[in-house]
Design an enzyme around this catalytic site. Structure first.
Site, PDB file in Angstrom:
ATOM      1  N   ARG A  66      78.937-131.152 -59.672  1.00 21.08           N
ATOM      2  CA  ARG A  66      79.749-129.750 -59.712  1.00 21.08           C
ATOM      3  C   ARG A  66      78.599-128.683 -60.026  1.00 21.08           C
ATOM      4  O   ARG A  66      78.580-127.774 -59.263  1.00 21.08           O
ATOM      5  CB  ARG A  66      80.828-129.752 -60.676  1.00 21.08           C
ATOM      6  CG  ARG A  66      81.886-130.674 -60.502  1.00 21.08           C
ATOM      7  CD  ARG A  66      82.617-131.182 -61.679  1.00 21.08           C
ATOM      8  NE  ARG A  66      83.314-132.429 -61.353  1.00 21.08           N
ATOM      9  CZ  ARG A  66      83.020-133.459 -61.165  1.00 21.08           C
ATOM     10  NH1 ARG A  66      81.867-133.878 -61.470  1.00 21.08           N
ATOM     11  NH2 ARG A  66      83.632-134.616 -61.118  1.00 21.08           N
ATOM     12  N   THR A  67      77.969-128.967 -61.007  1.00 21.50           N
ATOM     13  CA  THR A  67      76.809-127.937 -61.566  1.00 21.50           C
ATOM     14  C   THR A  67      76.028-127.518 -60.476  1.00 21.50           C
ATOM     15  O   THR A  67      75.571-126.319 -60.047  1.00 21.50           O
ATOM     16  CB  THR A  67      76.439-128.083 -62.919  1.00 21.50           C
ATOM     17  OG1 THR A  67      77.489-128.554 -63.595  1.00 21.50           O
ATOM     18  CG2 THR A  67      75.662-127.025 -63.541  1.00 21.50           C
ATOM     19  N   LYS A  76      54.933-138.571 -61.820  1.00 17.94           N
ATOM     20  CA  LYS A  76      53.632-138.943 -62.008  1.00 17.94           C
ATOM     21  C   LYS A  76      53.136-138.586 -63.357  1.00 17.94           C
ATOM     22  O   LYS A  76      52.041-138.291 -63.668  1.00 17.94           O
ATOM     23  CB  LYS A  76      52.761-138.221 -60.893  1.00 17.94           C
ATOM     24  CG  LYS A  76      53.175-138.569 -59.515  1.00 17.94           C
ATOM     25  CD  LYS A  76      52.236-137.920 -58.619  1.00 17.94           C
ATOM     26  CE  LYS A  76      52.741-138.002 -57.279  1.00 17.94           C
ATOM     27  NZ  LYS A  76      52.178-136.743 -56.293  1.00 17.94           N
ATOM     28  N   ARG A  87      68.836-128.882 -65.890  1.00 17.25           N
ATOM     29  CA  ARG A  87      69.702-129.842 -66.747  1.00 17.25           C
ATOM     30  C   ARG A  87      68.657-130.893 -67.221  1.00 17.25           C
ATOM     31  O   ARG A  87      68.090-131.101 -66.159  1.00 17.25           O
ATOM     32  CB  ARG A  87      70.846-130.429 -65.737  1.00 17.25           C
ATOM     33  CG  ARG A  87      71.630-131.616 -66.549  1.00 17.25           C
ATOM     34  CD  ARG A  87      72.579-132.283 -65.801  1.00 17.25           C
ATOM     35  NE  ARG A  87      73.694-131.131 -65.806  1.00 17.25           N
ATOM     36  CZ  ARG A  87      75.084-131.587 -65.420  1.00 17.25           C
ATOM     37  NH1 ARG A  87      75.427-132.602 -64.833  1.00 17.25           N
ATOM     38  NH2 ARG A  87      76.030-130.548 -65.418  1.00 17.25           N
ATOM     39  N   HIS A 110      76.436-126.397 -72.505  1.00 17.18           N
ATOM     40  CA  HIS A 110      76.562-126.271 -71.158  1.00 17.18           C
ATOM     41  C   HIS A 110      77.509-124.976 -70.894  1.00 17.18           C
ATOM     42  O   HIS A 110      78.536-124.767 -70.672  1.00 17.18           O
ATOM     43  CB  HIS A 110      77.484-127.678 -70.806  1.00 17.18           C
ATOM     44  CG  HIS A 110      77.477-127.719 -69.454  1.00 17.18           C
ATOM     45  ND1 HIS A 110      77.213-127.024 -68.286  1.00 17.18           N
ATOM     46  CD2 HIS A 110      77.937-128.709 -68.499  1.00 17.18           C
ATOM     47  CE1 HIS A 110      77.366-127.296 -66.963  1.00 17.18           C
ATOM     48  NE2 HIS A 110      77.697-128.560 -66.938  1.00 17.18           N
TER      49      HIS A 110
HETATM   50  N1   CP Z   1      81.145-130.807 -65.549  1.00 14.11           N
HETATM   51  C1   CP Z   1      79.881-130.936 -64.923  1.00 14.11           C
HETATM   52  O1   CP Z   1      78.846-130.516 -65.470  1.00 14.11           O
HETATM   53  O2   CP Z   1      79.876-131.756 -63.955  1.00 14.11           O
HETATM   54  P1   CP Z   1      78.643-132.238 -63.185  1.00 14.11           P
HETATM   55  O3   CP Z   1      77.942-133.245 -64.042  1.00 14.11           O
HETATM   56  O4   CP Z   1      79.224-133.126 -62.046  1.00 14.11           O
HETATM   57  O5   CP Z   1      77.664-131.174 -62.808  1.00 14.11           O
END
Ligand code: CP
Length: 309
Positions: free
Chosen positions: A57-58, A85, A107, A135
């Site tokens: 999603r993100t 590497k 992320r 998040h």
């Molecule tokens: N909610 C969320 O962060 O989903 P993803 O891990 O699919 O990005």
């Protein structure tokens, strides 16, 4: 105007900043719902997604948000990049920055990695989830969804059930919801509740029914098997029976309560399949709202960059 280069978390955002993002996301949702889904707001700008952990999603919603606003976007696949590497995070960031990018979405499994990156690049850094820390864009889209459906945030009772201890989503929601005047009630096995969570404004319920009682919004959180080292609960089926949300336990919430989940969902564990697919569930609407929220953030951070540079 959002006066910040980066979005690293919601702990340090004011209520005014959060409302500005939510109001802008409402404008962006109109564009998202239009036939054209395109604007030139970010024409000539470039966004890179740099994900050291998996995402559906993100990552895709940031990429779509950039495209819908006319920016170029590139994904760095960490599995096939020079990270393998031994390239450091800072070296990777500085390398991408040298290509004149405007935004980088990261992320990372380490809490604080987005902040470290932000200190070393000119591009605006957006936190797509860092370890068990924050998040922020997920919480913003959760709160956008609550506000859109329930008309307000202040005064809401939000029940959060699931793996709170390992959840960056729970932390960002707690910071933002309490700042906006909502009550956050949490429930999970004691092994999944951080000891000091009440000091941050959460109310820890004594039972699932108490957490759900009169709730306006019920949020299930994924049991994060990948962040656990075993022994936090006996089995998934027992977790579902004693801590999960199903149609029977959902009756404790308000009649018109909404159900949220950041995804991905463990079907039949934190939420029953009937709840996930039921009429109260806004899980897929959350996904759509995630695009609008991320468009809003790119617009607002982009405007600040224009003024500052
Ligand atoms: N909610 C969320 O962060 O989903 P993803 O891990 O699919 O990005």
């Amino acid at each position: 105007m959002l006066k910040r280069k980066d979005l690293l978390g919601l702990k340090d955002c004011s209520a005014e900043e959060i409302y500005e993002i939510l109001d802008t996301a409402a404008e962006m949702k109109k564009l998202l719902d239009s036939d054209c889904k395109h604007s030139d707001l970010l024409r000539g700008k470039a966004l890179v997604t740099l994900f050291y952990e998996n995402s559906t999603r993100t990552r895709s919603s940031f990429e779509l948000a950039a495209k819908y606003l006319g920016a170029s976007e590139v994904n760095i696949s960490v599995a096939t990049s020079s990270v393998q590497k031994g390239e450091t995070l800072i070296d990777t960031g500085e390398t991408l920055d040298a290509m004149n990018i405007d935004f980088v979405v990261i992320r990372h499994p380490m809490a604080g990695a987005p902040k470290l990156l932000a200190e070393h690049v000119r591009a605006s850094v957006l936190n797509g989830g860092d370890g068990m820390h924050e998040h922020p864009t997920q919480a913003l889209l959760d709160i956008f969804t609550m506000r859109e459906k329930l008309g307000k945030v202040k005064g809401l009772k939000v029940a959060i059930l699931g793996d709170i201890k390992h959840s960056r989503v729970a932390m960002s929601n707690l910071f933002a919801l309490t700042k906006l005047g909502a009550e956050v009630h949490m429930y999970a096995p004691a092994t999944m509740i951080p000891k000091e969570i009440e000091k941050l404004g959460a109310r820890v319920a004594k039972s699932r029914e108490q957490a759900l009682d009169g709730a306006d919004a019920v949020m299930g959180l994924r049991i994060q098997l990948e962040r656990q080292h075993g022994g936090l609960f006996p089995s998934l089926s027992e977790y579902a029976k004693y801590y999960g949300v199903n149609d029977a336990t959902l009756k404790y919430a308000k009649k018109d309560a909404i159900v949220l989940h950041p995804g991905p969902v463990n079907r039949g564990v934190e939420l029953s399949p009937q709840v996930i697919d039921g009429e109260k569930s806004l899980i897929l609407e959350q996904v759509k709202n995630g695009v609008a929220v991320r468009m809003a953030l790119l617009k607002l951070l982009g405007e600040y960059r224009e003024k500052r540079l």
